[in-house]
Design an enzyme around this catalytic site. Sequence first.
Site, mmCIF file in Angstrom:
data_model
loop_
_atom_site.group_PDB
_atom_site.id
_atom_site.type_symbol
_atom_site.label_atom_id
_atom_site.label_comp_id
_atom_site.label_asym_id
_atom_site.label_seq_id
_atom_site.Cartn_x
_atom_site.Cartn_y
_atom_site.Cartn_z
ATOM 1 N N GLY A 97 0.881 -1.176 0.000
ATOM 2 C CA GLY A 97 0.000 0.000 0.000
ATOM 3 C C GLY A 97 0.905 1.208 0.000
ATOM 4 O O GLY A 97 1.810 1.299 -0.821
ATOM 5 N N GLU A 98 0.697 2.090 0.936
ATOM 6 C CA GLU A 98 1.506 3.313 1.022
ATOM 7 C C GLU A 98 2.042 3.396 2.448
ATOM 8 O O GLU A 98 1.266 3.572 3.390
ATOM 9 C CB GLU A 98 0.595 4.488 0.669
ATOM 10 C CG GLU A 98 1.269 5.819 0.681
ATOM 11 C CD GLU A 98 2.504 5.869 -0.193
ATOM 12 O OE1 GLU A 98 2.429 5.413 -1.351
ATOM 13 O OE2 GLU A 98 3.541 6.352 0.293
ATOM 14 N N SER A 99 3.367 3.264 2.586
ATOM 15 C CA SER A 99 3.927 3.131 3.928
ATOM 16 C C SER A 99 3.705 4.363 4.808
ATOM 17 O O SER A 99 3.513 4.238 6.014
ATOM 18 C CB SER A 99 5.407 2.771 3.867
ATOM 19 O OG SER A 99 6.109 3.720 3.104
ATOM 20 N N CYS A 116 6.128 -5.348 0.369
ATOM 21 C CA CYS A 116 6.263 -4.005 -0.215
ATOM 22 C C CYS A 116 6.154 -2.925 0.866
ATOM 23 O O CYS A 116 7.058 -2.832 1.690
ATOM 24 C CB CYS A 116 5.278 -3.838 -1.366
ATOM 25 S SG CYS A 116 5.826 -2.566 -2.511
ATOM 26 N N ARG A 125 12.779 3.616 -0.126
ATOM 27 C CA ARG A 125 11.456 3.591 -0.777
ATOM 28 C C ARG A 125 11.577 4.006 -2.231
ATOM 29 O O ARG A 125 12.365 4.893 -2.559
ATOM 30 C CB ARG A 125 10.516 4.574 -0.091
ATOM 31 C CG ARG A 125 10.185 4.222 1.318
ATOM 32 C CD ARG A 125 9.250 5.282 1.894
ATOM 33 N NE ARG A 125 8.037 5.365 1.089
ATOM 34 C CZ ARG A 125 7.232 6.423 1.071
ATOM 35 N NH1 ARG A 125 7.518 7.479 1.776
ATOM 36 N NH2 ARG A 125 6.143 6.414 0.315
ATOM 37 N N ILE A 176 5.948 -3.173 -7.619
ATOM 38 C CA ILE A 176 5.189 -1.934 -7.844
ATOM 39 C C ILE A 176 5.754 -0.847 -6.943
ATOM 40 O O ILE A 176 5.553 -0.876 -5.731
ATOM 41 C CB ILE A 176 3.674 -2.137 -7.558
ATOM 42 C CG1 ILE A 176 3.121 -3.301 -8.389
ATOM 43 C CG2 ILE A 176 2.903 -0.846 -7.830
ATOM 44 C CD1 ILE A 176 1.700 -3.712 -8.031
ATOM 45 N N ARG A 177 6.496 0.090 -7.555
ATOM 46 C CA ARG A 177 7.147 1.136 -6.753
ATOM 47 C C ARG A 177 7.757 0.512 -5.493
ATOM 48 O O ARG A 177 7.518 0.942 -4.364
ATOM 49 C CB ARG A 177 6.149 2.252 -6.414
ATOM 50 C CG ARG A 177 5.700 3.010 -7.682
ATOM 51 C CD ARG A 177 4.513 3.902 -7.462
ATOM 52 N NE ARG A 177 4.757 4.895 -6.406
ATOM 53 C CZ ARG A 177 5.527 5.969 -6.521
ATOM 54 N NH1 ARG A 177 6.171 6.206 -7.652
ATOM 55 N NH2 ARG A 177 5.664 6.819 -5.540
ATOM 56 N N HIS A 191 5.084 -8.426 -4.696
ATOM 57 C CA HIS A 191 3.691 -8.701 -4.278
ATOM 58 C C HIS A 191 3.270 -10.130 -4.603
ATOM 59 O O HIS A 191 2.569 -10.347 -5.584
ATOM 60 C CB HIS A 191 2.742 -7.751 -5.013
ATOM 61 C CG HIS A 191 2.837 -6.335 -4.567
ATOM 62 N ND1 HIS A 191 2.073 -5.829 -3.543
ATOM 63 C CD2 HIS A 191 3.619 -5.322 -5.002
ATOM 64 C CE1 HIS A 191 2.384 -4.555 -3.360
ATOM 65 N NE2 HIS A 191 3.317 -4.229 -4.238
ATOM 66 N N GLU A 195 0.952 -11.715 -3.389
ATOM 67 C CA GLU A 195 -0.520 -11.803 -3.312
ATOM 68 C C GLU A 195 -1.183 -11.399 -4.627
ATOM 69 O O GLU A 195 -2.386 -11.560 -4.785
ATOM 70 C CB GLU A 195 -1.046 -10.965 -2.141
ATOM 71 C CG GLU A 195 -1.097 -9.458 -2.338
ATOM 72 C CD GLU A 195 0.275 -8.763 -2.279
ATOM 73 O OE1 GLU A 195 1.321 -9.457 -2.202
ATOM 74 O OE2 GLU A 195 0.285 -7.518 -2.342
HETATM 75 N N1 GLN Z 1 5.856 2.900 -2.814
HETATM 76 C C1 GLN Z 1 5.109 2.482 -1.678
HETATM 77 C C2 GLN Z 1 5.667 3.059 -0.380
HETATM 78 O O1 GLN Z 1 6.644 3.722 -0.422
HETATM 79 C C3 GLN Z 1 5.088 0.970 -1.580
HETATM 80 C C4 GLN Z 1 4.440 0.413 -2.806
HETATM 81 C C5 GLN Z 1 3.640 -0.819 -2.593
HETATM 82 O O2 GLN Z 1 3.402 -1.265 -1.465
HETATM 83 N N2 GLN Z 1 3.182 -1.358 -3.678
HETATM 84 O O3 GLN Z 1 5.109 2.885 0.663
#
Ligand code: GLN
Length: 188
Positions: free
Chosen positions: A50-52, A79, A99, A127-128, A163, A165
């Site tokens: 997700g987004e940390s 991630c 990150r 993904i990122r 990921h 999942e």
């Molecule tokens: N780029 C996100 C972060 O910095 C992590 C990306 C992800 O969980 N797919 O939190």
Amino acid sequence: METPLRIGVLAVQGNFREHAAMLRRPGVEPVEVRIPGQLEGLDGLVIPGGESTTFMRLMRLYGLDEAVRRFRAPVFGTCAGMIVLDRAHLGLVDILVDRNAYGRQVASFEADLEFAGADEPLRGVFIRAPRLREAGPDVEVLAEHDGEPVLLRDGRFLVASFHPELTDDTRVHERFLDLVREESGVRA
Ligand code: GLN
């Protein structure tokens, strides 16, 4: 009869539903965790992608940061979940990550990864993704991409920068469940 494992999935943000679906396939009933009390009695916990920064903010708001620090069973972070566990965040895994450290052109990509102890490669969906900068001496590398560790184990913690999942390959989740069984065997 084995008692079914109870695995929590941190459900404050991110792709917790996909993790829950992966856990159901080998017969585990996932428990969505949104408040500290829901961690009680769990055999393991998944912290999804997700987004940390959002994760950290919401975890602090609900007291989940301290609750996860006190949690004693295995934890699997993917991630953003890997970022949240590193030295600079919850400080539970002896790694430091950067990150979004893959260049802009390749911010998201897929690659086959050799998986320690497995015959077939894993499909890594990045993904990122975070990139490992440092790891302590006890951290074990279970998969690499271009010579860089992307799946690691540190005692009761498993972290993936990709990921698992988002594929239909349950092997990484099963590896986590093996870790959970090892640890709960100690308690049983
Ligand atoms: N780029 C996100 C972060 O910095 C992590 C990306 C992800 O969980 N797919 O939190």
